[in-house]
Design a protein around this motif. Structure first.
Motif, PDB file in Angstrom:
ATOM      1  N   HIS A  97     107.244  36.747  -7.815  1.00  0.00           N
ATOM      2  CA  HIS A  97     107.767  35.594  -8.533  1.00  0.00           C
ATOM      3  C   HIS A  97     106.844  35.378  -9.717  1.00  0.00           C
ATOM      4  CE1 HIS A  97     110.227  31.910  -8.610  1.00  0.00           C
ATOM      5  NE2 HIS A  97     109.174  31.361  -9.195  1.00  0.00           N
ATOM      6  N   GLY A 119     110.969  33.065 -12.441  1.00  0.00           N
ATOM      7  CA  GLY A 119     111.973  33.889 -11.771  1.00  0.00           C
ATOM      8  C   GLY A 119     111.382  35.208 -11.329  1.00  0.00           C
ATOM      9  N   GLU A 146     114.180  39.081 -14.044  1.00  0.00           N
ATOM     10  CA  GLU A 146     114.690  37.940 -14.813  1.00  0.00           C
ATOM     11  C   GLU A 146     113.764  37.616 -15.983  1.00  0.00           C
ATOM     12  OE1 GLU A 146     116.699  35.792 -10.912  1.00  0.00           O
ATOM     13  OE2 GLU A 146     114.874  34.979 -11.784  1.00  0.00           O
TER      14      GLU A 146
END
Lengths: 377, 262
Positions: B221, B234, B238
């Motif tokens: 993350h 994200g 992403e």
């Protein structure tokens, strides 16, 4: 399989004692040799007696006196150097912490005399009690001084706590004077006479006419000081608290991120320094036999010189510096008059101490052993 | 489960808002990264988490307990350990001693036990030393226990820092640019080490990192900071394609060009 250097008996007992012995002997031998050499040089100046012979005659006594006072300086110097190592500032009120220790010790003995038990008590017990009380009082006082006068100034420019320390020094002098004048009306605190400390042990040395005379109190001073030094070495190098002290000295923010409570460690540093100072105060009082609220100043200044001489922030350096300075002073006091045919006398010994400070600051600002404890990583 | 949670954390230096309304959370057992251009406020945010700075506003909770107002040593005691952007070892202490300092919180050492070196004291000391040696080996250091920390090469010092942080038995490990100054091989080793730390010990890792190969290779993350604010978060995929992130790193013009090319 652990090597000998990791054996605790070696690491915390034999090694430090050996180090102390080597320093004391080494400094004595070097200074003695220099003095004897000087005696040969000045020999032709002095006509009414043989200078070399006279020099040799008093040499052992001079060395003993020097080593004795040197240990006291070293014990005080450790207080300066520890605080410097951790906070990087000179705690000028340490000389008053030392003075308070001495006065408290004498007052305890005076109290025993007052209630009439001094003559019947074991003399060593009296001294031990005086030292312990002085350690407790001086140690707590040092912690209180830190909380009141230095802690609020942490983070301020370095000059600010320094001025605060000087102010604290005057404040403590006058507070002690006030207390003494309110209670006894007398500023001079005099060591009561008791026991057999002023007597001498006579050691017959082969090849010498007169036996070597060691005053019992000199032996006590050296013994207690060595005990303190060994204890301090163990605390700093052998315990969790010692590791924390060294960690804080090197890098305060990272130490705190390792879970070390920095304020607590700083307090402990002052406590330990003050405790040593208090003990040194009583030892000094045994020798000086008379203290007043201002008698901390000169020994304090000389101990500070010792700390700088050895390399401020360095514990081993403070020990070496104290011994060297004590010896230098003793040699100066005894030989200046003889060598210069009376032009200079023993009263010039202080000039020696401070001339050393100036020379060290000029030629080797980091001190004899450099700086290790206060070094930033 | 959320391990660390911050809500609207603000840290100002005079007129400069270094961290602005940072709302952020780390789930237990994850490897999470914070990235962002230089001066984005990443290290300031770390320092606010660990109690070095006191944030002006906002909440920080760790294991449900508020960290606001705690001193760094108290934060450390809750189970957060960290390393530094510029290595900050205790240089004139040995490697072993550095790691032992990291264990400060766990060592008990009663006063009398210490003075008399009782069996209990020796037992604790031997255990601690053994654990320090194990940690040294764990991070890949051998036979350097008695060297002064400052005498080790750069990569070795980075490893000691990690071992010292692990010595505190943390739940959360904060790494501030752990691979800065490493060559690709060393970074590769470091990534493996961080994965191992998480997998074997179950320690959650939050790191600040500039090396995109490391960030994209290890993070589960990613949060992106710019001018003190969180601009995106994200998964690595992403983030890689996030418009605002590309703008923050390359500037608006470059970002437009990038888009046209794509």
């Amino acid at each position: 399989m652990k090597s000998i250097t990791e054996n605790p008996v070696y690491k915390f007992l034999l090694f430090p004692i050996g180090q102390i012995l080597i320093f004391a002997l080494g400094a004595s031998v070097v200074l003695s040799l220099v003095t004897v050499l000087l005696a040969f040089i000045f020999k032709f100046n002095v006509t009414d007696f043989d200078l070399v012979e006279r020099t040799m005659l008093i040499l052992p006594q001079v060395v003993i006196n020097g080593v004795t006072i040197g240990f006291v300086y070293a014990t005080i110097a450790l207080g300066y150097t520890m605080v410097y190592g951790v906070l990087e500032f000179i705690n000028f009120s340490h000389s008053e912490i030392f003075m308070v220790g001495g006065i408290v010790g004498i007052q305890l003995m005076a109290y025993f005399e007052h209630i009439g038990t001094l003559a019947t008590m074991n003399e060593y017990l009296v001294i031990a009690l005086a030292i312990i009380l002085a350690m407790v009082v001086s140690g707590s006082l040092a912690v209180v001084v830190e909380r009141l006068a230095y802690k609020p100034l942490r983070g301020a420019p370095k000059l600010v706590p320094l001025i605060s320390a000087i102010g604290m020094s005057f404040f403590l002098q006058d507070i002690v004077r006030l207390i003494l004048s309110l209670t006894t009306g007398e500023f001079n605190v005099i060591l009561p006479k008791f026991g057999t400390f002023d007597e001498f042990w006579k050691l017959a040395v082969p090849g010498m006419e007169d036996p070597l005379r060691i005053q019992i109190k000199s032996a006590i001073m050296v013994g207690v000081a060595v005990l303190m030094l060994v204890g301090l070495n163990y605390l700093v190098n052998g315990t969790k608290v010692g590791k924390a002290i060294r960690a804080v000295a090197q890098d305060r923010p990272s130490a705190s991120l390792m879970g070390i409570n920095v304020n607590q460690i700083i307090s402990i540093t002052f406590l330990v320094g003050g405790t040593l100072g208090g003990a040194a105060g009583v030892l000094f009082a045994l020798k000086a036999t008379k203290l007043d609220p201002f008698s901390g100043f000169f020994p304090g200044l000389k101990a500070f010189t010792s700390a700088v001489l050895g390399g401020i922030g360095n514990l081993t350096g403070a020990l070496l510096g104290g011994l060297v300075l004590g010896l230098l002073e003793s040699f100066a006091a005894s030989y200046l008059g003889i060598f210069t045919n009376g032009a200079f006398g023993a009263e010039y010994k202080d000039i020696f101490a401070f001339a050393i400070l100036i020379l060290v600051l000029i030629f080797r600002p980091s001190g004899l052993l450099g700086q290790t404890v206060g070094q930033k990583a | 489960m959320t391990l660390l949670n911050t809500t609207n954390v603000v840290k100002r230096f005079g007129g400069l808002v270094a961290v602005n309304k940072m709302t952020f959370s780390v789930d237990e057992g994850r490897i999470v990264s914070i990235i962002g251009p230089n001066g984005a406020g990443k290290t300031t945010f770390f320092n606010s988490l660990t109690g070095i700075y006191k944030p002006e506003e906002g909440q920080i909770t760790f294991k449900g307990q508020s960290l606001i107002g705690l001193r760094p040593d108290q934060v450390a005691a809750t189970g957060i350990a960290r390393t530094f952007q510029n290595i900050r070892l205790f240089g004139s202490m040995t490697v072993i001693e550095n790691i032992l300092v990291g264990m400060h919180i766990q060592l008990k050492q009663g006063g009398l036990d210490t003075i008399f070196r009782t069996r209990k004291f020796n037992q604790e000391e031997n255990d601690a030393e053994q654990r320090a040696k194990d940690l040294m080996e764990y991070v890949g250091l051998k036979n350097v226990g008695n060297e002064l920390a400052r005498n080790l090469p750069y990569g070795g010092q980075r490893r000691i820092e990690i071992a010292r942080a692990l010595a505190a038995n943390p739940t959360l490990l904060l790494l501030d640019e752990p691979t800065a100054g490493m060559n690709p091989n060393e970074s590769e080793d470091a990534i493996k080490l961080f994965r191992r730390i998480r997998d074997d010990k179950g320690i959650t890792i939050l790191m600040i990192e500039h090396d995109m190969r490391v960030v994209m290779g290890i993070s589960e993350h990613i949060s992106v900071m710019d001018y003190g604010e969180k601009i995106a978060e994200g998964s690595p995929a992403e983030i890689r394609s996030n418009q605002r992130v590309i703008e923050a790193y390359l500037g608006r013009g470059a970002a437009v060009a990038h888009e046209q090319k794509a």
